[in-house]
Design an enzyme around this catalytic site. Structure first.
Site, PDB file in Angstrom:
ATOM      1  N   HIS A 308       0.996  -1.737  -0.038  1.00 24.90           N
ATOM      2  CA  HIS A 308      -0.342   0.068  -0.207  1.00 24.90           C
ATOM      3  C   HIS A 308       0.945   0.510   0.062  1.00 24.90           C
ATOM      4  CE1 HIS A 308      -3.496   2.177   0.052  1.00 24.90           C
ATOM      5  NE2 HIS A 308      -3.657   2.486   2.012  1.00 24.90           N
ATOM      6  N   HIS A 354      -2.699  -1.322 -10.661  1.00 21.71           N
ATOM      7  CA  HIS A 354      -3.602  -1.060  -9.828  1.00 21.71           C
ATOM      8  C   HIS A 354      -4.203  -1.397  -9.787  1.00 21.71           C
ATOM      9  CE1 HIS A 354      -6.485   1.520  -7.778  1.00 21.71           C
ATOM     10  NE2 HIS A 354      -5.056   2.835  -7.680  1.00 21.71           N
ATOM     11  N   ASP A 409       1.866   6.393  -7.853  1.00 15.99           N
ATOM     12  CA  ASP A 409       3.973   6.206  -6.476  1.00 15.99           C
ATOM     13  C   ASP A 409       4.639   6.166  -7.777  1.00 15.99           C
ATOM     14  OD1 ASP A 409       2.334   5.725  -4.051  1.00 15.99           O
ATOM     15  OD2 ASP A 409       1.946   4.127  -5.119  1.00 15.99           O
TER      16      ASP A 409
END
Length: 472
Positions: A308, A354, A409
């Site tokens: 995460h 994702h 990210d």
């Protein structure tokens, strides 16, 4: 609400933009504020809540038995992926378009929410107002909320002492979660519950705790950063700065561009609907009527997991490993070889793919646009740009990835690194500060809507096997 004829051109444009954006009735726009109560977020909520309480009652009464879909064995064994099972008002994730905050996409938020001058990035306080009310705030409302957050930012001395009791080498997220737990002694919800507050008023102390927690988190987070990496020399808040800029200042970064980056970072990381680990954890724990401090501390411990919130630090470390092995002037052919080497070793390319999205994450795109504007010649940004071209075709060729595109990210670490915040181990703390805005906003609505204790049914593999035999 009284509407004056002499509204500004900006307000007219914003109002028109909302009307033309093909949104649901989730987002409302009020052009002119006429009283002090209009500047007070709690007063605004108090007006909105009865209407939404009636709405959820009607939904349950008229449509409570409507089926939302079928649950498969794959869903049960696969982390409940694709299973609709949570009410989350503040945001909704579209697999193709990405996140919408109260109906607004990230580009729409960048256009409509009041921004900092002269840079123009949305102020996080504006998004907090939007998430809580469903309304695009005025600059005056954002300024009032910013002032309220500053007024609540003082952290009790015992919190610092509690953090200092940990080794300075403890992971930043360990220190951060510990600090949040130490803040819990302030909880207005706990005090009110112990005094027998009626359940219809649960939202009020939840709101107080949430706003105070959001206000104090940057102070605690910055203290941890300075403790770990700057010889413990902490920096006080600056009452002339907004939420994002003040956070950058307390970390030790005062350049206008870094302040702009922090506003952008905090804004785009606030919320990503309710099914991700940190959001779901916060909601789950709060459903037991744990106060926002306890609930958010639990959420942080979920955020600290490698699958995460730790992903953003892993991306930067991986990018630096590419440079270390291939050199600064790495070619696209070298990149392809390194990516295949990573995949063939059983690892993933961090920052790509994702669980829900099936397209390039718009949070990645807005960070890329920021980089093109502020740091186009940065070597690591150029490497990230090349990865954007090289990685998706390889993952598509591999054939095992539903989404080969970059997520949020894949970019954030390079931006932070450019401005000197190079300590990748700390990055998840930044994520945590931001995510509090979304989680706490929803917690207020959890209590306002009277959402119950979460208690899904679990089964064993034997039960599944027997059920499948009966169904075949």
């Amino acid at each position: 609400m009284v509407f004056f004829r002499s509204v500004s051109l900006l307000n007219k444009l914003r109002s028109r933009a909302v009307q033309q954006s093909n949104l649901s009735n989730t987002v409302r726009w009020f052009q002119v504020q006429t009283s002090a109560s209009d500047l007070d977020l709690r007063s605004q909520l108090k007006e909105l809540i009865p209407e939404q309480q009636e709405r959820i009652k009607k939904l349950k009464a008229e449509h409570g038995k409507v089926q939302l879909g079928n649950i498969t064995v794959d869903m049960v064994l696969g982390g409940m992926r694709g299973m609709t099972g949570l009410l989350w008002e503040t945001s909704l994730l579209d697999p193709e378009e990405g996140i919408r905050f109260r109906g607004l996409s990230i580009p729409e938020c960048q256009k409509l929410l009041p921004g900092a001058k002269p840079g123009g990035e949305p102020l996080p306080e504006g998004l907090l107002w939007l998430l809580l009310t469903g309304k695009v705030p005025t600059k005056e409302q954002v300024d009032a909320l910013s002032a309220e957050l500053r007024s609540r930012a003082a952290v009790p001395e015992h919190v610092y002492k509690t953090i200092d009791a940990l080794p300075v080498t403890a992971h930043p997220m360990t220190q951060f979660a510990t600090g949040v737990m130490a803040l819990q002694v302030q909880s207005e919800f706990q005090k009110a519950y112990e005094k027998g507050i009626h359940k219809t008023k649960y939202w009020e102390p939840t709101y107080e705790d949430s706003i105070t927690l959001i206000a104090q988190l940057p102070v605690v987070a910055a203290y941890i950063y300075r403790r770990m990496y700057k010889n413990g020399q902490s920096i006080s808040t600056d009452d002339s700065l907004d939420y994002g800029a003040n956070f950058a200042h307390m970390l030790g970064y005062d350049s206008p561009s870094m302040q702009e980056l922090m506003r952008l970072y905090v804004t785009i990381h606030t919320d990503h609907e309710g099914g991700n680990v940190s959001a779901h954890t916060g909601h789950l724990v709060a459903s037991a009527l744990s106060d926002p401090y306890l609930s958010f501390a639990a959420a942080l411990n979920g955020l600290a997991g490698p699958l995460h919130g730790l992903a953003n630090q892993e991306v930067l470390l991986w990018i630096k490993s590419v440079v270390s092995e291939c050199g600064e002037n790495v070619t696209k052919e070298q990149l392809k070889d390194y990516i295949w080497k990573t995949l063939n070793s059983g690892k993933v390319v961090p920052g790509y793919g994702h669980g829900v999205l099936r397209n390039t994450d718009p949070r990645y795109i807005c960070q890329r646009e920021f980089a093109l504007k502020h740091l186009p010649d940065d070597p690591l940004f150029q490497l990230v740009s090349n990865l954007f071209e090289v990685v998706p075709p390889i993952l598509t060729e591999l054939g095992k990835v539903k989404n080969p595109w970059p997520n949020v990210d894949a970019h954030s670490g390079v931006l932070l690194n450019h401005y000197g915040l190079t300590e990748a181990r700390y990055y998840t703390v930044l994520f945590g500060v931001s995510r509090a805005i979304g989680i706490c906003s929803q917690l207020v609505w959890d209590r306002a809507l009277g959402l119950p204790l979460e208690r899904p049914k679990s089964v064993t593999m034997e039960w599944l096997e027997n059920h499948c035999k009966k169904s075949s």
